[in-house]
Each structure stands twice: as C-alpha cells, then as structure tokens.
Design an enzyme around this catalytic site. Sequence first.
Site, PDB file in Angstrom:
ATOM      1  N   SER B 115       1.051  -1.310   0.013  1.00  0.00           N
ATOM      2  CA  SER B 115       0.101   0.021   0.117  1.00  0.00           C
ATOM      3  C   SER B 115       0.826   1.282  -0.044  1.00  0.00           C
ATOM      4  O   SER B 115       1.852   1.307   0.780  1.00  0.00           O
ATOM      5  CB  SER B 115      -0.749  -0.087   1.178  1.00  0.00           C
ATOM      6  OG  SER B 115      -1.738  -1.092   1.169  1.00  0.00           O
ATOM      7  N   SER B 147       2.381  -3.115   8.450  1.00  0.00           N
ATOM      8  CA  SER B 147       2.361  -3.529   9.644  1.00  0.00           C
ATOM      9  C   SER B 147       3.964  -4.341   9.936  1.00  0.00           C
ATOM     10  O   SER B 147       4.275  -5.044   9.057  1.00  0.00           O
ATOM     11  CB  SER B 147       1.470  -4.844   9.609  1.00  0.00           C
ATOM     12  OG  SER B 147       0.066  -4.226   9.301  1.00  0.00           O
ATOM     13  N   GLU B 230      -3.104 -14.269   1.816  1.00  0.00           N
ATOM     14  CA  GLU B 230      -3.385 -13.157   2.995  1.00  0.00           C
ATOM     15  C   GLU B 230      -4.887 -13.592   3.177  1.00  0.00           C
ATOM     16  O   GLU B 230      -5.171 -13.562   4.168  1.00  0.00           O
ATOM     17  CB  GLU B 230      -3.076 -11.789   2.367  1.00  0.00           C
ATOM     18  CG  GLU B 230      -3.525 -10.668   3.427  1.00  0.00           C
ATOM     19  CD  GLU B 230      -3.326  -9.267   3.000  1.00  0.00           C
ATOM     20  OE1 GLU B 230      -3.057  -9.245   1.856  1.00  0.00           O
ATOM     21  OE2 GLU B 230      -2.934  -8.461   4.113  1.00  0.00           O
ATOM     22  N   GLU B 363     -15.582  -3.816   0.696  1.00  0.00           N
ATOM     23  CA  GLU B 363     -16.188  -3.368  -0.491  1.00  0.00           C
ATOM     24  C   GLU B 363     -15.454  -4.215  -1.664  1.00  0.00           C
ATOM     25  O   GLU B 363     -16.169  -4.643  -2.700  1.00  0.00           O
ATOM     26  CB  GLU B 363     -16.269  -1.943  -0.655  1.00  0.00           C
ATOM     27  CG  GLU B 363     -17.133  -1.129   0.179  1.00  0.00           C
ATOM     28  CD  GLU B 363     -16.711  -1.013   1.622  1.00  0.00           C
ATOM     29  OE1 GLU B 363     -15.415  -1.456   1.830  1.00  0.00           O
ATOM     30  OE2 GLU B 363     -17.637  -0.692   2.512  1.00  0.00           O
TER      31      GLU B 363
HETATM   32  C1  LIG Z   1      -4.326  -2.118  10.310  1.00  0.00           C
HETATM   33  C2  LIG Z   1      -3.735  -2.273   8.974  1.00  0.00           C
HETATM   34  C3  LIG Z   1      -2.780  -2.928   8.446  1.00  0.00           C
HETATM   35  C4  LIG Z   1      -2.387  -2.851   7.281  1.00  0.00           C
HETATM   36  N1  LIG Z   1      -1.158  -3.503   6.899  1.00  0.00           N
HETATM   37  C5  LIG Z   1      -0.762  -3.321   5.511  1.00  0.00           C
HETATM   38  C6  LIG Z   1       0.497  -3.865   5.409  1.00  0.00           C
HETATM   39  O1  LIG Z   1       1.088  -4.727   6.155  1.00  0.00           O
HETATM   40  N2  LIG Z   1       0.995  -3.955   4.242  1.00  0.00           N
HETATM   41  C7  LIG Z   1       0.191  -3.178   3.166  1.00  0.00           C
HETATM   42  O2  LIG Z   1       0.749  -3.110   2.082  1.00  0.00           O
HETATM   43  N3  LIG Z   1      -0.885  -2.583   3.469  1.00  0.00           N
HETATM   44  C8  LIG Z   1      -1.440  -2.796   4.763  1.00  0.00           C
HETATM   45  N4  LIG Z   1      -2.762  -2.153   5.084  1.00  0.00           N
HETATM   46  C9  LIG Z   1      -3.324  -1.458   4.133  1.00  0.00           C
HETATM   47  C10 LIG Z   1      -4.738  -1.891   3.389  1.00  0.00           C
HETATM   48  O3  LIG Z   1      -4.468  -2.741   2.615  1.00  0.00           O
HETATM   49  C11 LIG Z   1      -5.344  -0.737   2.770  1.00  0.00           C
HETATM   50  O4  LIG Z   1      -5.630   0.153   3.818  1.00  0.00           O
HETATM   51  C12 LIG Z   1      -6.637  -1.131   2.138  1.00  0.00           C
HETATM   52  O5  LIG Z   1      -6.308  -1.847   1.124  1.00  0.00           O
HETATM   53  C13 LIG Z   1      -7.494   0.126   1.638  1.00  0.00           C
HETATM   54  O6  LIG Z   1      -6.772   1.233   0.869  1.00  0.00           O
HETATM   55  P1  LIG Z   1      -6.908   2.469   1.362  1.00  0.00           P
HETATM   56  O7  LIG Z   1      -6.550   2.684   2.793  1.00  0.00           O
HETATM   57  O8  LIG Z   1      -5.952   3.400   0.592  1.00  0.00           O
HETATM   58  O9  LIG Z   1      -8.345   3.056   1.368  1.00  0.00           O
HETATM   59  P2  LIG Z   1      -9.202   3.319  -0.292  1.00  0.00           P
HETATM   60  O10 LIG Z   1      -8.764   2.309  -1.184  1.00  0.00           O
HETATM   61  O11 LIG Z   1      -8.878   4.764  -0.479  1.00  0.00           O
HETATM   62  O12 LIG Z   1     -10.736   3.077   0.120  1.00  0.00           O
HETATM   63  C14 LIG Z   1     -11.286   4.119   0.890  1.00  0.00           C
HETATM   64  C15 LIG Z   1     -12.828   3.664   0.692  1.00  0.00           C
HETATM   65  O13 LIG Z   1     -13.214   3.631  -0.672  1.00  0.00           O
HETATM   66  C16 LIG Z   1     -13.906   2.181  -0.619  1.00  0.00           C
HETATM   67  N5  LIG Z   1     -13.243   1.646  -2.235  1.00  0.00           N
HETATM   68  C17 LIG Z   1     -12.321   2.100  -2.853  1.00  0.00           C
HETATM   69  N6  LIG Z   1     -12.275   1.573  -3.873  1.00  0.00           N
HETATM   70  C18 LIG Z   1     -13.453   0.867  -4.530  1.00  0.00           C
HETATM   71  C19 LIG Z   1     -14.061   0.065  -5.191  1.00  0.00           C
HETATM   72  N7  LIG Z   1     -13.447  -0.243  -6.558  1.00  0.00           N
HETATM   73  N8  LIG Z   1     -15.450  -0.410  -5.184  1.00  0.00           N
HETATM   74  C20 LIG Z   1     -15.975   0.147  -3.806  1.00  0.00           C
HETATM   75  N9  LIG Z   1     -15.477   0.746  -2.916  1.00  0.00           N
HETATM   76  C21 LIG Z   1     -14.148   1.194  -2.981  1.00  0.00           C
HETATM   77  C22 LIG Z   1     -12.989   1.458   0.018  1.00  0.00           C
HETATM   78  O14 LIG Z   1     -13.722  -0.038   0.382  1.00  0.00           O
HETATM   79  C23 LIG Z   1     -13.072   2.157   1.370  1.00  0.00           C
HETATM   80  O15 LIG Z   1     -14.319   2.280   1.998  1.00  0.00           O
HETATM   81  C24 LIG Z   1      -3.116  -2.188   6.380  1.00  0.00           C
HETATM   82  C25 LIG Z   1      -4.212  -1.545   6.581  1.00  0.00           C
HETATM   83  C26 LIG Z   1      -4.694  -1.498   7.998  1.00  0.00           C
HETATM   84  C27 LIG Z   1      -5.775  -0.778   8.457  1.00  0.00           C
END
Ligand SMILES: Cc1cc2nc3c(=O)[nH]c(=O)nc-3n(C[C@H](O)[C@H](O)[C@H](O)COP(=O)(O)OP(=O)(O)OC[C@H]3O[C@@H](n4cnc5c(N)ncnc54)[C@H](O)[C@@H]3O)c2cc1C
Lengths: 377, 394
Positions: B115, B147, B230, B363
């Site tokens: 991410s 993480s 995962e 989602e």
């Molecule tokens: C506790 C925690 C640990 C994590 N650990 C890691 C890690 O170790 N390594 C790593 O790489 N990542 C990690 N992540 C990141 C995680 O994979 C991302 O937060 C996640 O994929 C969502 O991306 P974003 O936060 O950018 O949200 P966004 O993608 O911006 O999403 C925001 C909102 O929009 C919605 N949305 C986005 N696209 C769509 C779509 N096509 N259709 C419908 N709704 C949509 C989402 O569902 C969400 O509700 C971690 C996250 C958390 C919270």
Amino acid sequence: MAEYLFTEEQQDLRRGIRQFCAEHASEQAVRTLMESDTGYDPAVWARLGGELGVLGLAVPESMGGAGGGLVDQAVVAEEFGAALLPGPVFGTVGLAIPALVALGGDEQGGDELLSDLVEGRRTAGFAVPDRGGRFDPALVTVTASGGALTGELAQVVDGSADVLLVAACDGAEIGLYATDAGTRTPLSTLDSTRRQSHVRFDGTPARLLASGAAAADAITSAFHTGAALLAAEQVGGAQRLLDTTVAYAGTRLQFGRPIGSFQAVKHTCADMLVLVEHARSVAYHAAWALQDGSDDPGLAVSVAQAVCSHAYQRVATDTVQMLGGIGFTWEHPAHLYLKRAMTDAALLGSAAAHREHVAALVLDTATSNGVLAVAAG
Amino acid sequence: MDDHGELVDKTARQLVEAHDPRTTPHRELLGAIFDAGLAWVHFPVGLGGLAVSRGLQARADAILQGAGAPNPFALNPIGHGMAAPTVLEHGSPELAAELLRPLASTEHIWCQLFSEPGAGSDLAGLATSAVRDGDEWVVNGQKVWTSLAHRARYALLLARTDPDQPKHKGLTYFVLDMQAPGVETRPLRQMTGQAEFNEVYLSDARIPDRLRLGAVGNGWRVAMTTLMNERSAIGGTSSVRGAGAVADAVELWARRPDLHTPALRDALADLWTRAEAQRLTDERARRAAGSGSPGPEGSIAKLVTAELNQDVYEFCMELLGPEATLYGDYTQRDIQRFEEYRGPVQQRFLRSRANTIEGGTSEVLRNILGERVLGLPGDLRADTGKAWKEIPRG
Ligand SMILES: Cc1cc2nc3c(=O)[nH]c(=O)nc-3n(C[C@H](O)[C@H](O)[C@H](O)COP(=O)(O)OP(=O)(O)OC[C@H]3O[C@@H](n4cnc5c(N)ncnc54)[C@H](O)[C@@H]3O)c2cc1C
C-alpha cells in the site's frame, strides 16, 4: 466417507435426480401440478420410489431400503428443492419414513407400511405437533381410546396423504398411531407446491405403532432427520435463485451496461453467495452428523435450521429485488421459491426458534475462564 | 489420504517427543518443525513440507500446538502466511531454500510493502519506482500502513518498473532487505493508541536482481498469490468450534449474568451460529482444496470473519454498557507480536474496526466475490488501457 467429500455414487445420484427433475418437474410441470387437485403427479412419485428408488436411501436394507446414508437422501432433497418438485416429500421422506425406521420397522404392520412408502406405493403425512422443531408431548391434543382417535390438527403438511402417522394420548401415555382414515380438508396454502390439510378424527380407527418412550424417541428422531433434509432442500432452492439472479444480472442492460456491473447489485449477489455457502456447509454437516453420530444431533440440526431458514428467505427476497418488476410477476418463478422459502422457514421451527435451542445448548451452559480482560479505566 | 494423515500425525508426534515445545526455545523449535516438514505440510520435502494435502496442516498444528508449540502465524503473520507461499511459487528453489528456514523459525520477520498513500484498494496504481542498474534495482517511493516494518528483516515489495504500460502490466515484485541503506521506517499510531504499522520511505534503496520474484513486468500475477494467501490466512478460522472472537463474547456472557437480557441472548446465539457456519465452510473448503493454493473462496472467509469480528465486539460493548466506555492505556507503543492484539475487550473492539479495511476492504472483497466467483461483469473503469503515467491520482 469423510465429511463433505461426496463419493462418485453420490455425484451420479445428484446428476440423475437433476436430470429426472428437469424432465418431470420442469417449471411448466410444477405450474400445472400446483393447480391440480392432488398437487402432484402420483405416477412421478411412484417412479421415484420404484424405478429410481430414491425415497428410502437412508433406510437399512433389512427394512427394504437402499441401505445408504442420510447424506444420499440429503443430495436428493437438495435437488427436489432446487426444482420445487411437488409431492409429499416433507411428510413422507422427511418425517414418516425416518419415524418408522427409528421404530425398527418391525412393529405391527409397520414393515409393510415402510416398504410401501419407500417404494412410492403409498404416501404419508406426519400429524405430530412440534414446538420449534422439538417434540413436546404437552402439545398433543388428539386422544386415543380402544384404538380409535379423536381430535383435530389445524395444519398438517401432506395431510391428505394415504396414511397419517398421528401422535395421540391414551390416558397419560403418548402413542404413535397410523391411520388411513380421518377427515382431511385441503387448505389454501401460501406455497401451492407444498400442500397442507386440516385433519379431524372422530373415533377414527388407527393402529398403534409404538407408545411411551419408544414413540417419543421415534418422533424426536424424525424431527431431527426431517430438519436436516429440510435444510438440504433450502440449500437447493437458494442456490437455484442465486443462479437465476446472477444470470439475469449478467444480461439485463440498463444505463447501457449490465446491471451486475452496478455494485449495489453485485454486492447483493456476493452476500447471497455467502448465505448459500454457509447454508450448504451447515446442512450437510447436519446430514453427516446424523448419519455418522459425529456431533450432537440437536445442535447440528438447530445450527442448520437457523442458518438455512434465514438464508433461503433472504436469498428469495433479494432475488425479487434484483429482478425488478419481472420478479414480482406471476409469470416469473421467483415467487414460487419465495413462497417455499417462507413455508420451509416456518416448518420444524423458525430461525429464531432454533437460535433459542442454540442458546440453551451453548450459552446457558457456558462457564467463564476469567481470562479476557476488561479495561477498568 | 489416510496414509498421509498418519504420516503427518506420526511426524508431529515424533517432533514433540524430540523437542519438548514447553522447554525448547521458540526459534529452535520452529526451525525443527520446518526441518520435519511440518511448517507447511503441502510444501515440497526439504522446504518445510511433506508434499501432502494442505488440508492436513490442521492435524499437524493440533498436535504441535496441543503440546504447547506457538502458532507461527501469530509470530510472523506476513512471513508465514503470505511470503512463504509467494517465495515458493515464484522464486527459484535456491532462493526458497535460503529464505524459508529463517522465516519459519521467526529469526526473520517479514512485512508487506504494497500500500501507498495514493494506492490502497487500487493497488495496481502504485507509484514506487524500481529502475534497473546493472545487476541491481534502485527503488524510490513511499509505502504506508506497513504492519511490523519496524521488526521486519525482509519485505515483499511491489514496485513500478514501466510507467508507460497500463497499470497492471508495469509492475515487478521483489524481496527487499529492510536493513539495506535507503530504507527508513517511521511508526504510525492507530486508534488503539498502539503503533503496529508504519510508513516506509525508500530512497535509492538497492535490491540485487536475484531477489526479484517472477519476471520483470509480471509483478501483478505474483502479488495475486500473496493476496489470495493473505485473505485465506486472515479469514482461516480455527477448526475448533466456538473459538475465535466469538469466544470472547461467550466468555463475557458467562461471566456477567447480571447483564443478561433476552434480546442480547438471541443476538449472541446468532453470532455464535454465524461463526459456526463459517467454521464449517472453512472446513468444507479445506477438504475440497487438497494441496491447491487458495482460490477466491478465501475471500468469503476474509469477508465473513472481518464482519463477524466487528459484530462480536460491538456485542461485547453493548453488553458491558457504561463499563465499555472505560479504556486502559493509550500510550503509544510499538506492537512486538500480533498476540498483543489480545488486549482488553475495549481495545479489541477498536482493533476490529481495521478488519474490514486491512487485507482488502469489504467493498473490494464483495467485488471479487461478484466478479471472480460469480462471474458478474466488471465495473466501468476510468483507467482501462491508459498508460499508468496518464491516470489521474489523488
Ligand atoms: C491495520 C492495518 C494494517 C495494514 N497492513 C498493511 C501492510 O502490512 N501492508 C500493506 O501493504 N498494506 C497494509 N494495510 C493497508 C490496506 O491494505 C489498505 O488500507 C486497504 O487496501 C485500503 O486502502 P486505502 O486505505 O487506501 O483505502 P481506499 O482504497 O482509499 O478506500 C477508501 C474507501 O473506498 C472504498 N473503495 C475503494 N475502491 C473501491 C471500489 N472499487 N469499489 C467500492 N469501494 C471502493 C473502500 O472500500 C473504502 O471504504 C493495512 C491497513 C490496516 C488498516
């Protein structure tokens, strides 16, 4: 065979029944039968019992059955449910046959009745009241005296069948009786593919099959088996609806694109998939558990019924919504499944009734190990 | 199948005989478990497995953990659940032989650099670049929500090697040494007060080409292996009835009869029943899967488990009433082990809010179930066919 691993024979059985239902319980056939007097085709029923031999798959060979297991019968129930096969499936296959098997089939005349039911020569309904899918002798209002029954039951599924198995009290003693008489008044039902009758006895002659604990045990066993088979039927119906919805969502165009590309529709389908997969897991777990004695039957059956009743109803109502106006028409089959889903959910205990059983079995007996911390500020 | 089951049982029993899990240090014990082929029973012999059905892992774990061995997934979740299958499938046998044992023994903790601030759900849109320089790659960019980066020795890194290609095509997958110069990790605090994830800045960090997994430009396919694993690893519930989050709710229920109401009792019975349905669904998937890698059904487990966890802890908060409004310690602390999630119930409630975001949001998972499992048509996309560098970002 290990749980969830279907044998070649079981897969052949599924294919065979699916094929048979496609020919004899097509939507057109179902619609014709549901408007007929009997509500089903006795010739088809006779073939299912005779030629195909799929009404007594879990009945031991010594009692004239196929000597397979309940999982075989569940596979058949699932396919019947997918097709909405009209006929006395619930009363005969779900309840009466299992009750007679539980009695050992060797009571007076029971043997002959069992083989008639298994071979499709006669049909049966199960005139025994239940409380949330459990037997409660206090609910039995029919009385027996000198081998004659008196009393009535407001609703008996398949109550117009050839034979009724009836719970009745002779003084303080519960008995399970069989009779081919009694006044049976067909009722107008929500689901026209699953008939019910009002049943009345006025000194109606009946044969005592078992009494006391033997009768109560057979009834409990029948309720368990019937609930497991009902769950499999619910899986079949729900899967058929999911398939229908997904096919429609992939081809119906609005705003220049398939409606299945809209997330509101796609996500509903995803939720339906989860419901169907959960339903399949719990229904077959119940069938395997009853077959192999590998789990508490009451718990396995209540989990199955709580999950499957909810799943089928939810999938059915969502299907109507995903189809739009066409889903509300008489012409589209969605309503036939919705009506079956509502009926199945009410039979042998609602989802709420089974959650109550789960609570009694799991929550009321739970003890604290004190390990989980609660922050105190 | 039964023979293999007996082989697994026998090997596991011999192992606990030879290395008492209660007295052997963790790393030594987990190394021995790897050597015996019990780390991932479906892996090849010599690489931590016995080349038997994946479904038999539960039998090995039951014996090992029953005798007191730690759950390796809890100690090294990304390494054990995601890096290992990715390295095995896409790395050379030599690379797998080099990386897997220290991973299994937890000598090397792993993290996942996927991410970015501009690329979460739309992971394939990521911007971190990797440019070839002889036998090495030079990496620049920023990763986020990583993480365990603060404890990791190695990372799974997805980077862009060709910005002129459409977004899925220009990606390449690497293993990054977190101790390499140019890798800087800064803790990020989360709503529980703890810091289990981090920001990672990559400034001219160098990766030898031998640590590339899969072909140049094929990173998306490799990433799919990681993500499928995962989801099934996060989702994969215990095979023990009543275990997992719902056990916490039942524990509070049993402890606090003074708080019982009929409505709460029904709500808890519903949670318990759903958890049981998911447990049985996992069981069914395991039986069906044999030795294959997890398919999109893993997404069912991930979706359901995440939402169930949240519902369970919401139930606990409702049960506790005013007591639920107290908290323990908001002091910022780095999480050292995933087991530290197991804090007080109020903290578990807060932590559960991440369940529907991490590892793919609910989602996105519903999109996956709809499109990959049910075959529904994809969404309209604004970026199809465009070169990555021309796609709007923000
Ligand atoms: C506790 C925690 C640990 C994590 N650990 C890691 C890690 O170790 N390594 C790593 O790489 N990542 C990690 N992540 C990141 C995680 O994979 C991302 O937060 C996640 O994929 C969502 O991306 P974003 O936060 O950018 O949200 P966004 O993608 O911006 O999403 C925001 C909102 O929009 C919605 N949305 C986005 N696209 C769509 C779509 N096509 N259709 C419908 N709704 C949509 C989402 O569902 C969400 O509700 C971690 C996250 C958390 C919270």
